[in-house]
Design an enzyme around this catalytic site. Structure first.
Site, PDB file in Angstrom:
ATOM      1  N   ASN A   9     -12.690  -8.327 -28.912  1.00  0.00           N
ATOM      2  CA  ASN A   9     -11.974  -9.428 -29.573  1.00  0.00           C
ATOM      3  C   ASN A   9     -10.752  -9.754 -28.717  1.00  0.00           C
ATOM      4  OD1 ASN A   9     -10.602 -11.195 -31.217  1.00  0.00           O
ATOM      5  ND2 ASN A   9      -9.971  -9.635 -32.704  1.00  0.00           N
ATOM      6  N   TRP A  10     -10.837 -10.874 -28.012  1.00  0.00           N
ATOM      7  CA  TRP A  10      -9.745 -11.216 -27.085  1.00  0.00           C
ATOM      8  C   TRP A  10      -8.528 -11.801 -27.787  1.00  0.00           C
ATOM      9  CZ3 TRP A  10     -12.260 -13.830 -22.133  1.00  0.00           C
ATOM     10  CH2 TRP A  10     -13.178 -12.928 -21.568  1.00  0.00           C
ATOM     11  N   LYS A  11      -8.676 -12.104 -29.056  1.00  0.00           N
ATOM     12  CA  LYS A  11      -7.566 -12.714 -29.828  1.00  0.00           C
ATOM     13  C   LYS A  11      -7.065 -13.967 -29.102  1.00  0.00           C
ATOM     14  CE  LYS A  11      -6.482  -8.134 -31.501  1.00  0.00           C
ATOM     15  NZ  LYS A  11      -5.758  -7.390 -32.493  1.00  0.00           N
ATOM     16  N   HIS A  92     -11.100 -11.372 -40.082  1.00  0.00           N
ATOM     17  CA  HIS A  92     -10.242 -10.423 -39.363  1.00  0.00           C
ATOM     18  C   HIS A  92      -8.912 -10.303 -40.107  1.00  0.00           C
ATOM     19  CE1 HIS A  92      -7.748  -8.651 -36.226  1.00  0.00           C
ATOM     20  NE2 HIS A  92      -8.873  -8.269 -35.642  1.00  0.00           N
ATOM     21  N   GLU A  94      -5.978 -10.232 -39.157  1.00  0.00           N
ATOM     22  CA  GLU A  94      -4.922 -11.167 -38.717  1.00  0.00           C
ATOM     23  C   GLU A  94      -5.127 -12.538 -39.350  1.00  0.00           C
ATOM     24  OE1 GLU A  94      -5.418 -10.534 -34.503  1.00  0.00           O
ATOM     25  OE2 GLU A  94      -4.636  -8.507 -34.716  1.00  0.00           O
ATOM     26  N   GLU A 164     -12.025  -2.036 -40.116  1.00  0.00           N
ATOM     27  CA  GLU A 164     -10.804  -2.103 -39.302  1.00  0.00           C
ATOM     28  C   GLU A 164      -9.582  -1.804 -40.167  1.00  0.00           C
ATOM     29  OE1 GLU A 164     -11.477  -4.429 -35.496  1.00  0.00           O
ATOM     30  OE2 GLU A 164     -10.626  -5.818 -36.936  1.00  0.00           O
ATOM     31  N   GLY A 170      -3.977  -2.789 -33.266  1.00  0.00           N
ATOM     32  CA  GLY A 170      -2.909  -3.157 -32.342  1.00  0.00           C
ATOM     33  C   GLY A 170      -1.691  -2.261 -32.426  1.00  0.00           C
ATOM     34  N   SER A 210      -7.425   0.108 -32.364  1.00  0.00           N
ATOM     35  CA  SER A 210      -6.917   0.876 -31.232  1.00  0.00           C
ATOM     36  C   SER A 210      -7.974   1.780 -30.595  1.00  0.00           C
ATOM     37  CB  SER A 210      -5.678   1.685 -31.630  1.00  0.00           C
ATOM     38  OG  SER A 210      -4.641   0.815 -32.068  1.00  0.00           O
ATOM     39  N   GLY A 231      -9.896  -4.674 -29.534  1.00  0.00           N
ATOM     40  CA  GLY A 231      -8.933  -5.714 -29.186  1.00  0.00           C
ATOM     41  C   GLY A 231      -8.342  -5.463 -27.806  1.00  0.00           C
ATOM     42  N   GLY A 232      -7.155  -4.880 -27.798  1.00  0.00           N
ATOM     43  CA  GLY A 232      -6.397  -4.693 -26.561  1.00  0.00           C
ATOM     44  C   GLY A 232      -7.204  -4.142 -25.394  1.00  0.00           C
TER      45      GLY A 232
HETATM   46  C1  PEP Z   1      -9.083  -6.037 -33.306  1.00  0.00           C
HETATM   47  O1  PEP Z   1      -8.443  -7.005 -32.945  1.00  0.00           O
HETATM   48  O2  PEP Z   1     -10.095  -6.207 -33.997  1.00  0.00           O
HETATM   49  C2  PEP Z   1      -8.629  -4.700 -32.899  1.00  0.00           C
HETATM   50  C3  PEP Z   1      -9.278  -3.661 -33.345  1.00  0.00           C
HETATM   51  O3  PEP Z   1      -7.547  -4.659 -32.070  1.00  0.00           O
HETATM   52  P1  PEP Z   1      -7.021  -3.355 -31.267  1.00  0.00           P
HETATM   53  O4  PEP Z   1      -8.214  -2.702 -30.638  1.00  0.00           O
HETATM   54  O5  PEP Z   1      -6.044  -3.903 -30.268  1.00  0.00           O
HETATM   55  O6  PEP Z   1      -6.385  -2.454 -32.284  1.00  0.00           O
END
Ligand code: PEP
Length: 255
Positions: A9-11, A92, A94, A164, A170, A210, A231-232
């Site tokens: 997930n590049w956000k 999601h 966010e 999640e 994040g 994470s 994500g990251g």
């Molecule tokens: C996400 O955006 O779905 C996510 C899990 O982010 P991260 O891996 O950065 O926690």
């Protein structure tokens, strides 16, 4: 058999030019795998991602549940489908937190994505107070049931669920493998009650929060964790490649 999915997930990161370069770097870094490698770039980079071809399955980070109409600023499923998008992240945390997504809109989007013949990646997760109070199991079951309301037994194997925990997204804090497995097993049990055990066993349940090169193997080793929504770490080719490699090692043979 359910699919193992490593999904990035590049956000709101990567301009179209940057995306093209990142896709190229990812292609050069990723190990061969029989598992599904998915990328969810911003809308403007979807065409680049589709053009990049193998090994990427390309998804969008959101969609509207109506096919067309007076919804300024929104993107519909026919638009996504026409350019080769195959999956959509729905709900999601966010989007729930900053854009007013509710269990009701998550449900409408889930149904719309399935109707369009795409794969919904339905995100659910508890907040830190909900985890600490012990209410998280009921919260998660409630989110899952709400998201899947009206989804038929025939459709449910095409749904991907992403657990999640909000407190892990994040933040650099990861759920332990045991915490994540406890929830994913519980969610599969709930799917079994909503549908049946056979259908529940066909649904891919991902962990997100994470996930990185250091913790991926211990999470992916768990029986009910069928991959990651990342994500990251998905923006760092070496990290993402290490996660795919961890899946290769703990979830089965290479191609
Ligand atoms: C996400 O955006 O779905 C996510 C899990 O982010 P991260 O891996 O950065 O926690």
């Amino acid at each position: 058999m359910r699919r193992i999915i490593l999904a990035g997930n590049w956000k709101m990161n990567q301009t179209p030019k940057q995306a093209k370069a990142l896709l190229e770097e990812l292609k050069n870094s990723l190990p061969a795998t029989r598992h599904t490698v998915a990328v969810f770039p911003p809308y403007l980079a979807l065409t680049q991602a589709v053009a990049a071809g193998e090994p990427f399955l390309v998804g969008a980070q959101n969609c509207h549940f109506e096919d067309k109409g007076a919804f300024t600023g929104e993107i519909s499923l026919p638009m996504l489908s026409e350019i080769g998008v195959k999956a959509v992240i729905v709900g999601h945390s966010e989007r729930r937190q900053y854009f007013g997504e509710t269990d009701e809109t998550v449900n409408k989007k889930t149904l719309a994505v399935l109707r369009a013949g795409l794969t919904p990646v339905v995100c659910i997760g508890e907040t830190l107070p909900q985890r600490e109070s012990g209410a998280y199991a009921d919260v998660l079951k409630g989110q899952l049931c709400a998201a899947l309301s009206g989804v038929s037994a025939q459709q449910v194997p095409y749904v991907v669920v992403a657990y999640e925990p909000v407190w892990a997204i994040g933040t650099g804090v990861t759920a332990s493998a045991q915490q994540a497995e406890e929830v994913c097993a519980m969610l599969r049990g709930q799917l079994g009650l909503l549908y049946d055990a056979d259908r529940a066993s066909q649904v891919s349940i991902l962990y997100g929060g994470s996930m990185n090169a250091g913790n991926a193997a211990s999470l992916l080793e768990m029986e009910n964790i069928d991959g990651g929504l990342i994500g990251g770490a998905s923006l760092k080719p070496a990290e993402f490649a290490a996660i795919v490699q961890a899946a290769n090692e703990v979830k089965g043979a290479l191609v």
